[in-house]
Motif scaffolding. Sequence first.
Motif, PDB file in Angstrom:
ATOM      1  N   GLN A  21       0.825  -1.208   0.000  1.00  0.00           N
ATOM      2  CA  GLN A  21       0.000   0.000   0.000  1.00  0.00           C
ATOM      3  C   GLN A  21       0.861   1.261   0.000  1.00  0.00           C
ATOM      4  O   GLN A  21       0.558   2.226  -0.696  1.00  0.00           O
ATOM      5  CB  GLN A  21      -0.941   0.007   1.194  1.00  0.00           C
ATOM      6  CG  GLN A  21      -2.026  -1.038   1.112  1.00  0.00           C
ATOM      7  CD  GLN A  21      -2.832  -1.121   2.391  1.00  0.00           C
ATOM      8  OE1 GLN A  21      -2.302  -0.941   3.491  1.00  0.00           O
ATOM      9  NE2 GLN A  21      -4.112  -1.404   2.259  1.00  0.00           N
ATOM     10  N   GLU A  22       1.912   1.256   0.804  1.00  0.00           N
ATOM     11  CA  GLU A  22       2.797   2.411   0.859  1.00  0.00           C
ATOM     12  C   GLU A  22       3.516   2.607  -0.474  1.00  0.00           C
ATOM     13  O   GLU A  22       3.640   3.733  -0.961  1.00  0.00           O
ATOM     14  CB  GLU A  22       3.803   2.252   1.991  1.00  0.00           C
ATOM     15  CG  GLU A  22       3.152   2.364   3.353  1.00  0.00           C
ATOM     16  CD  GLU A  22       4.152   2.336   4.476  1.00  0.00           C
ATOM     17  OE1 GLU A  22       5.052   3.190   4.478  1.00  0.00           O
ATOM     18  OE2 GLU A  22       4.029   1.448   5.343  1.00  0.00           O
ATOM     19  N   LEU A  23       3.976   1.519  -1.067  1.00  0.00           N
ATOM     20  CA  LEU A  23       4.653   1.588  -2.358  1.00  0.00           C
ATOM     21  C   LEU A  23       3.683   2.066  -3.440  1.00  0.00           C
ATOM     22  O   LEU A  23       4.028   2.916  -4.268  1.00  0.00           O
ATOM     23  CB  LEU A  23       5.229   0.218  -2.706  1.00  0.00           C
ATOM     24  CG  LEU A  23       6.118   0.136  -3.927  1.00  0.00           C
ATOM     25  CD1 LEU A  23       7.299   1.083  -3.816  1.00  0.00           C
ATOM     26  CD2 LEU A  23       6.608  -1.289  -4.118  1.00  0.00           C
ATOM     27  N   ARG A  24       2.479   1.557  -3.409  1.00  0.00           N
ATOM     28  CA  ARG A  24       1.465   1.970  -4.378  1.00  0.00           C
ATOM     29  C   ARG A  24       1.182   3.476  -4.243  1.00  0.00           C
ATOM     30  O   ARG A  24       1.027   4.178  -5.239  1.00  0.00           O
ATOM     31  CB  ARG A  24       0.190   1.149  -4.172  1.00  0.00           C
ATOM     32  CG  ARG A  24      -0.799   1.266  -5.294  1.00  0.00           C
ATOM     33  CD  ARG A  24      -1.947   0.281  -5.103  1.00  0.00           C
ATOM     34  NE  ARG A  24      -1.553  -1.106  -5.220  1.00  0.00           N
ATOM     35  CZ  ARG A  24      -1.424  -1.760  -6.360  1.00  0.00           C
ATOM     36  NH1 ARG A  24      -1.642  -1.142  -7.498  1.00  0.00           N
ATOM     37  NH2 ARG A  24      -1.070  -3.023  -6.374  1.00  0.00           N
ATOM     38  N   ALA A  25       1.132   3.978  -3.005  1.00  0.00           N
ATOM     39  CA  ALA A  25       0.888   5.408  -2.778  1.00  0.00           C
ATOM     40  C   ALA A  25       2.032   6.251  -3.339  1.00  0.00           C
ATOM     41  O   ALA A  25       1.793   7.318  -3.933  1.00  0.00           O
ATOM     42  CB  ALA A  25       0.702   5.675  -1.291  1.00  0.00           C
ATOM     43  N   ILE A  26       3.260   5.781  -3.189  1.00  0.00           N
ATOM     44  CA  ILE A  26       4.422   6.503  -3.717  1.00  0.00           C
ATOM     45  C   ILE A  26       4.359   6.546  -5.246  1.00  0.00           C
ATOM     46  O   ILE A  26       4.545   7.603  -5.851  1.00  0.00           O
ATOM     47  CB  ILE A  26       5.739   5.847  -3.239  1.00  0.00           C
ATOM     48  CG1 ILE A  26       5.919   6.084  -1.740  1.00  0.00           C
ATOM     49  CG2 ILE A  26       6.936   6.386  -4.026  1.00  0.00           C
ATOM     50  CD1 ILE A  26       7.042   5.269  -1.111  1.00  0.00           C
ATOM     51  N   VAL A  27       4.092   5.415  -5.869  1.00  0.00           N
ATOM     52  CA  VAL A  27       4.033   5.347  -7.333  1.00  0.00           C
ATOM     53  C   VAL A  27       2.861   6.169  -7.861  1.00  0.00           C
ATOM     54  O   VAL A  27       2.983   6.890  -8.853  1.00  0.00           O
ATOM     55  CB  VAL A  27       3.948   3.884  -7.818  1.00  0.00           C
ATOM     56  CG1 VAL A  27       3.682   3.802  -9.314  1.00  0.00           C
ATOM     57  CG2 VAL A  27       5.239   3.135  -7.467  1.00  0.00           C
TER      58      VAL A  27
END
Length: 83
Positions: free
Chosen positions: A5-11
């Motif tokens: 989820q955190e990675l998806r938010a960054i991307v």
Amino acid sequence: MDTEQELRAIVKKKLTPGAEIDMNTKLADAGLDSLDVVEIAFDVEDRFRIQLPPMAGQITDVTFLDLYRLVEEKLAAKAAGAV
């Protein structure tokens, strides 16, 4: 929030509004260029306190899943004290 989820938010910050990605989406196919990928890498390194290898040259082949696995691998190594 978990790693994905955190990675998806960054991307998602770099995607055009309304664009979505799934695990198999290539970053280049999502409209991201090499500068976007470099900026995402910096954000990921800052957020997770890990060091990623250069990826800008591989943008045509890198999927969100590849990026996720790389982050998970680096986090596991960090937790094991190998970084």
